[in-house]
Scaffold this motif. Structure first.
Motif, PDB file in Angstrom:
ATOM      1  N   MET A   1     -11.928 -21.450-108.458  1.00 49.18           N
ATOM      2  CA  MET A   1     -12.128 -22.784-107.889  1.00 49.18           C
ATOM      3  C   MET A   1     -11.846 -22.746-106.384  1.00 49.18           C
ATOM      4  O   MET A   1     -10.908 -22.097-105.937  1.00 49.18           O
ATOM      5  N   SER A   2     -12.678 -23.406-105.588  1.00 46.00           N
ATOM      6  CA  SER A   2     -12.484 -23.426-104.138  1.00 46.00           C
ATOM      7  C   SER A   2     -11.227 -24.209-103.786  1.00 46.00           C
ATOM      8  O   SER A   2     -10.926 -25.223-104.430  1.00 46.00           O
ATOM      9  N   PRO A   3     -10.472 -23.747-102.796  1.00 38.46           N
ATOM     10  CA  PRO A   3      -9.250 -24.484-102.425  1.00 38.46           C
ATOM     11  C   PRO A   3      -9.587 -25.848-101.836  1.00 38.46           C
ATOM     12  O   PRO A   3     -10.650 -26.059-101.264  1.00 38.46           O
ATOM     13  N   SER A   4      -8.646 -26.778-102.001  1.00 38.23           N
ATOM     14  CA  SER A   4      -8.808 -28.127-101.448  1.00 38.23           C
ATOM     15  C   SER A   4      -7.863 -28.290-100.275  1.00 38.23           C
ATOM     16  O   SER A   4      -6.712 -27.856-100.319  1.00 38.23           O
ATOM     17  N   PHE A   5      -8.357 -28.937 -99.238  1.00 35.36           N
ATOM     18  CA  PHE A   5      -7.554 -29.131 -98.037  1.00 35.36           C
ATOM     19  C   PHE A   5      -7.518 -30.602 -97.657  1.00 35.36           C
ATOM     20  O   PHE A   5      -8.389 -31.394 -98.037  1.00 35.36           O
ATOM     21  N   VAL A   6      -6.477 -30.906 -96.894  1.00 34.83           N
ATOM     22  CA  VAL A   6      -6.307 -32.252 -96.352  1.00 34.83           C
ATOM     23  C   VAL A   6      -6.104 -32.111 -94.852  1.00 34.83           C
ATOM     24  O   VAL A   6      -5.356 -31.242 -94.396  1.00 34.83           O
ATOM     25  N   VAL A   7      -6.784 -32.937 -94.082  1.00 34.78           N
ATOM     26  CA  VAL A   7      -6.529 -33.007 -92.646  1.00 34.78           C
ATOM     27  C   VAL A   7      -5.514 -34.125 -92.412  1.00 34.78           C
ATOM     28  O   VAL A   7      -5.776 -35.275 -92.764  1.00 34.78           O
ATOM     29  N   ARG A   8      -4.368 -33.765 -91.888  1.00 34.52           N
ATOM     30  CA  ARG A   8      -3.355 -34.777 -91.548  1.00 34.52           C
ATOM     31  C   ARG A   8      -3.446 -35.083 -90.062  1.00 34.52           C
ATOM     32  O   ARG A   8      -3.428 -34.180 -89.230  1.00 34.52           O
ATOM     33  N   ILE A   9      -3.555 -36.361 -89.760  1.00 33.54           N
ATOM     34  CA  ILE A   9      -3.732 -36.804 -88.370  1.00 33.54           C
ATOM     35  C   ILE A   9      -2.562 -37.690 -87.973  1.00 33.54           C
ATOM     36  O   ILE A   9      -2.145 -38.559 -88.743  1.00 33.54           O
ATOM     37  N   ARG A  10      -2.043 -37.461 -86.794  1.00 31.43           N
ATOM     38  CA  ARG A  10      -1.075 -38.384 -86.188  1.00 31.43           C
ATOM     39  C   ARG A  10      -1.797 -39.092 -85.051  1.00 31.43           C
ATOM     40  O   ARG A  10      -2.402 -38.436 -84.196  1.00 31.43           O
ATOM     41  N   TYR A  11      -1.729 -40.409 -85.055  1.00 30.73           N
ATOM     42  CA  TYR A  11      -2.455 -41.143 -84.030  1.00 30.73           C
ATOM     43  C   TYR A  11      -1.623 -42.294 -83.483  1.00 30.73           C
ATOM     44  O   TYR A  11      -0.627 -42.712 -84.090  1.00 30.73           O
ATOM     45  N   ALA A  12      -2.056 -42.789 -82.333  1.00 33.26           N
ATOM     46  CA  ALA A  12      -1.409 -43.943 -81.688  1.00 33.26           C
ATOM     47  C   ALA A  12      -2.303 -45.165 -81.840  1.00 33.26           C
ATOM     48  O   ALA A  12      -3.530 -45.058 -81.872  1.00 33.26           O
ATOM     49  N   LYS A  13      -1.656 -46.317 -81.949  1.00 29.72           N
ATOM     50  CA  LYS A  13      -2.373 -47.601 -82.018  1.00 29.72           C
ATOM     51  C   LYS A  13      -1.722 -48.507 -80.990  1.00 29.72           C
ATOM     52  O   LYS A  13      -0.524 -48.779 -81.070  1.00 29.72           O
ATOM     53  N   PHE A  14      -2.485 -48.969 -80.032  1.00 28.87           N
ATOM     54  CA  PHE A  14      -1.885 -49.748 -78.955  1.00 28.87           C
ATOM     55  C   PHE A  14      -2.917 -50.697 -78.355  1.00 28.87           C
ATOM     56  O   PHE A  14      -4.095 -50.693 -78.740  1.00 28.87           O
ATOM     57  N   SER A  15      -2.439 -51.503 -77.430  1.00 27.72           N
ATOM     58  CA  SER A  15      -3.277 -52.474 -76.737  1.00 27.72           C
ATOM     59  C   SER A  15      -3.840 -53.500 -77.731  1.00 27.72           C
ATOM     60  O   SER A  15      -3.192 -53.850 -78.702  1.00 27.72           O
ATOM     61  N   LYS A  16      -5.096 -53.957 -77.519  1.00 30.20           N
ATOM     62  CA  LYS A  16      -5.631 -55.060 -78.317  1.00 30.20           C
ATOM     63  C   LYS A  16      -5.802 -54.710 -79.803  1.00 30.20           C
ATOM     64  O   LYS A  16      -5.753 -55.577 -80.655  1.00 30.20           O
ATOM     65  N   VAL A  17      -6.034 -53.430 -80.121  1.00 27.50           N
ATOM     66  CA  VAL A  17      -6.246 -53.075 -81.529  1.00 27.50           C
ATOM     67  C   VAL A  17      -4.969 -53.222 -82.357  1.00 27.50           C
ATOM     68  O   VAL A  17      -5.012 -53.096 -83.581  1.00 27.50           O
ATOM     69  N   ARG A  18      -3.849 -53.512 -81.716  1.00 27.64           N
ATOM     70  CA  ARG A  18      -2.627 -53.715 -82.492  1.00 27.64           C
ATOM     71  C   ARG A  18      -2.738 -54.940 -83.399  1.00 27.64           C
ATOM     72  O   ARG A  18      -1.948 -55.084 -84.336  1.00 27.64           O
ATOM     73  N   PHE A  19      -3.716 -55.804 -83.106  1.00 29.81           N
ATOM     74  CA  PHE A  19      -3.897 -56.997 -83.937  1.00 29.81           C
ATOM     75  C   PHE A  19      -4.800 -56.741 -85.148  1.00 29.81           C
ATOM     76  O   PHE A  19      -5.049 -57.656 -85.933  1.00 29.81           O
ATOM     77  N   LEU A  20      -5.305 -55.509 -85.300  1.00 32.56           N
ATOM     78  CA  LEU A  20      -6.062 -55.158 -86.508  1.00 32.56           C
ATOM     79  C   LEU A  20      -5.086 -54.939 -87.662  1.00 32.56           C
ATOM     80  O   LEU A  20      -4.040 -54.315 -87.490  1.00 32.56           O
ATOM     81  N   SER A  21      -5.462 -55.409 -88.840  1.00 34.25           N
ATOM     82  CA  SER A  21      -4.593 -55.258 -90.004  1.00 34.25           C
ATOM     83  C   SER A  21      -4.681 -53.843 -90.558  1.00 34.25           C
ATOM     84  O   SER A  21      -5.537 -53.039 -90.160  1.00 34.25           O
ATOM     85  N   HIS A  22      -3.814 -53.547 -91.515  1.00 35.15           N
ATOM     86  CA  HIS A  22      -3.829 -52.234 -92.176  1.00 35.15           C
ATOM     87  C   HIS A  22      -5.187 -51.984 -92.841  1.00 35.15           C
ATOM     88  O   HIS A  22      -5.743 -50.886 -92.746  1.00 35.15           O
ATOM     89  N   ARG A  23      -5.747 -53.004 -93.491  1.00 34.03           N
ATOM     90  CA  ARG A  23      -7.048 -52.842 -94.142  1.00 34.03           C
ATOM     91  C   ARG A  23      -8.153 -52.633 -93.111  1.00 34.03           C
ATOM     92  O   ARG A  23      -9.069 -51.827 -93.318  1.00 34.03           O
ATOM     93  N   ASP A  24      -8.087 -53.351 -92.000  1.00 31.99           N
ATOM     94  CA  ASP A  24      -9.073 -53.160 -90.923  1.00 31.99           C
ATOM     95  C   ASP A  24      -9.035 -51.716 -90.415  1.00 31.99           C
ATOM     96  O   ASP A  24     -10.076 -51.117 -90.129  1.00 31.99           O
TER      97      ASP A  24
END
Length: 256
Positions: A1-24
């Motif tokens: 079976m082929s191995p499965s991978f996950v890309v883990r990303i660390r990101y910043a959220k700032f400025s006007k997009v801070r008003f976007l909800s978790h679902r957004d």
């Protein structure tokens, strides 16, 4: 079976997009990933869904330099760090910035389950002496009750059970420790802000930063919230789910 991978990303959220909800934000990331033509795993069934896993939800209106996202790749697929960063930089809106990325074997524990504490910056209007007095009152109290409502019932918790550290830090010191290019988060050009840094324990119950501001007696003041770190416990020490790259990291590599 082929191995499965996950890309883990660390990101910043700032400025006007801070008003976007978790679902957004979930919808935003799925669109950005597709627009960048990066490989993505979907669930099975009549309505397949993208396999994206987020860490603890960020309160709407708060900024962060420590948000995390796990993207599940199709079996056998992987993606280079340079390609990923470049493609996402063109697909993400202003205010969302990838800070680090790494490819992992599919983790056995979800991000939400693995995070045990958060570090918050509370930018508060006031003077250093006022904030020091608030910290002093909190630490000198045997208990600090906080009232909550759960499933229609009102209960009282002790806020001190959820606060592992509380300290005032100079704003310039906070800015200097920001990831590259994010010294402006939050973008408070004018003075009069004092930074209170709090480590809050996570679990089945936790204390919201806004609740901490209230029990400190500072709830009537303007406050800006910034999540600066999320922590997991590895043995006897704490560690970030994905640290920021150092100068020696020329590119994103595979992380077993």
């Amino acid at each position: 079976m082929s191995p499965s991978f996950v890309v883990r990303i660390r990101y910043a959220k700032f400025s006007k997009v801070r008003f976007l909800s978790h679902r957004d934000m979930a919808r935003l990331w799925e669109r950005a990933w597709r627009r960048a033509a990066l490989p993505l795993r979907y669930s099975l069934g009549l309505q397949p869904r993208a396999r994206l896993s987020f860490g603890l939800a960020l309160p709407t209106g708060a900024e962060s330099v420590a948000e995390y996202l796990d993207v599940h790749l199709p079996d056998g697929e992987t993606v280079g760090g340079d390609l990923l960063r470049g493609a996402l930089a063109e697909s993400l809106p202003s205010g969302v910035q990838v800070l680090a990325a790494g490819v992992l074997r599919r983790p056995s524990t979800s991000l939400q389950e693995s995070v045990t504490s958060n570090t918050w910056e509370l930018w508060i209007r006031g003077t250093p002496s006022e904030i020091d007095q608030a910290i002093g009152r909190f630490e000198a109290s045997a208990s600090v009750p906080v009232q909550r409502e759960r499933k229609g019932k009102v209960g009282v918790d002790d806020a001190k059970e959820f606060v592992s550290a509380l300290r005032r830090v100079e704003a310039d010191v906070v800015r200097r420790t920001r990831p590259d290019g994010l010294a402006h988060v939050p973008a408070l050009a004018e003075g009069g802000w004092v930074v209170l840094v709090a480590d809050l324990v996570c679990g089945s119950r936790s204390l919201r930063p806004s609740e901490l501001v209230s029990v400190l007696g500072l709830g009537d003041r303007p406050v800006r919230l910034v999540r600066s770190a999320q922590w997991t416990t590895q043995g006897s020490r704490r560690a970030e789910p994905l640290p920021l790259p150092t100068a020696a990291d020329a590119h994103v590599g595979a992380r077993a």
